[in-house]
Motif scaffolding. Structure first.
Motif, PDB file in Angstrom:
ATOM      1  N   GLN A  17     104.091 -95.141   7.837  1.00  0.00           N
ATOM      2  CA  GLN A  17     104.114 -92.966   7.608  1.00  0.00           C
ATOM      3  C   GLN A  17     105.154 -92.468   6.960  1.00  0.00           C
ATOM      4  O   GLN A  17     104.348 -91.292   6.373  1.00  0.00           O
ATOM      5  N   ASN A  18     106.835 -93.111   7.091  1.00  0.00           N
ATOM      6  CA  ASN A  18     107.369 -92.269   6.537  1.00  0.00           C
ATOM      7  C   ASN A  18     107.628 -92.213   5.026  1.00  0.00           C
ATOM      8  O   ASN A  18     107.649 -91.462   4.367  1.00  0.00           O
ATOM      9  N   TRP A  19     107.354 -93.631   4.650  1.00  0.00           N
ATOM     10  CA  TRP A  19     107.016 -93.461   2.738  1.00  0.00           C
ATOM     11  C   TRP A  19     106.245 -92.507   2.786  1.00  0.00           C
ATOM     12  O   TRP A  19     106.333 -92.009   1.830  1.00  0.00           O
ATOM     13  N   ILE A  20     105.017 -92.569   2.829  1.00  0.00           N
ATOM     14  CA  ILE A  20     103.790 -91.999   3.141  1.00  0.00           C
ATOM     15  C   ILE A  20     104.343 -90.565   2.753  1.00  0.00           C
ATOM     16  O   ILE A  20     103.577 -89.150   1.768  1.00  0.00           O
ATOM     17  N   ARG A  23     106.560 -89.358   0.164  1.00  0.00           N
ATOM     18  CA  ARG A  23     106.074 -89.352  -1.705  1.00  0.00           C
ATOM     19  C   ARG A  23     105.588 -88.153  -1.156  1.00  0.00           C
ATOM     20  O   ARG A  23     105.355 -87.071  -2.076  1.00  0.00           O
ATOM     21  N   ARG A  24     104.633 -87.496  -0.746  1.00  0.00           N
ATOM     22  CA  ARG A  24     103.753 -86.171  -0.193  1.00  0.00           C
ATOM     23  C   ARG A  24     105.114 -85.194  -0.561  1.00  0.00           C
ATOM     24  O   ARG A  24     104.939 -84.217  -1.390  1.00  0.00           O
ATOM     25  N   GLU A  25     106.373 -85.386  -0.291  1.00  0.00           N
ATOM     26  CA  GLU A  25     107.106 -84.494   0.350  1.00  0.00           C
ATOM     27  C   GLU A  25     107.729 -83.998  -1.812  1.00  0.00           C
ATOM     28  O   GLU A  25     107.722 -83.361  -2.168  1.00  0.00           O
ATOM     29  N   LYS A  26     107.567 -85.308  -2.331  1.00  0.00           N
ATOM     30  CA  LYS A  26     108.024 -85.433  -3.758  1.00  0.00           C
ATOM     31  C   LYS A  26     106.953 -84.591  -4.165  1.00  0.00           C
ATOM     32  O   LYS A  26     107.305 -84.174  -5.565  1.00  0.00           O
ATOM     33  N   ILE A  27     106.093 -85.105  -4.575  1.00  0.00           N
ATOM     34  CA  ILE A  27     104.352 -84.895  -4.990  1.00  0.00           C
ATOM     35  C   ILE A  27     104.453 -82.692  -4.834  1.00  0.00           C
ATOM     36  O   ILE A  27     104.454 -82.414  -5.745  1.00  0.00           O
ATOM     37  N   ARG A  28     105.217 -82.294  -3.121  1.00  0.00           N
ATOM     38  CA  ARG A  28     105.140 -80.885  -2.673  1.00  0.00           C
ATOM     39  C   ARG A  28     106.241 -80.599  -4.434  1.00  0.00           C
ATOM     40  O   ARG A  28     106.407 -79.326  -4.701  1.00  0.00           O
ATOM     41  N   ALA A  29     107.292 -80.823  -4.202  1.00  0.00           N
ATOM     42  CA  ALA A  29     108.151 -80.212  -4.583  1.00  0.00           C
ATOM     43  C   ALA A  29     108.150 -80.360  -6.300  1.00  0.00           C
ATOM     44  O   ALA A  29     108.213 -79.542  -6.937  1.00  0.00           O
TER      45      ALA A  29
END
Length: 64
Positions: A17-20, A23-29
């Motif tokens: 879950q932390n990895w996901i 990953r989502r935060e990187k995509i949002r950025a």
């Protein structure tokens, strides 16, 4: 001798879950940067374009 029990180790589901979330935060950025106009072409794309241009130029020279 001490052994680490299951309570000492992070849960596998939590790790995933932390990895996901990361990953989502990187995509949002990245999406935010692109919306601000900070989009850049990846280096490998530029290198491929250069190789195609030089290859085509050399083909015209040697095959003409």
């Amino acid at each position: 001798m001490t052994t680490s029990g299951p309570s000492d180790r992070p849960k596998r589901g939590t790790e995933r879950q932390n990895w996901i979330e990361r990953r989502r935060e990187k995509i949002r950025a990245e999406v935010d940067r692109n919306r601000r106009g900070e989009y850049t072409v990846p280096t490998w794309v530029l290198a491929l374009a250069l190789a195609l241009i030089v290859g085509g130029w050399l083909a015209l020279i040697f095959l003409a």
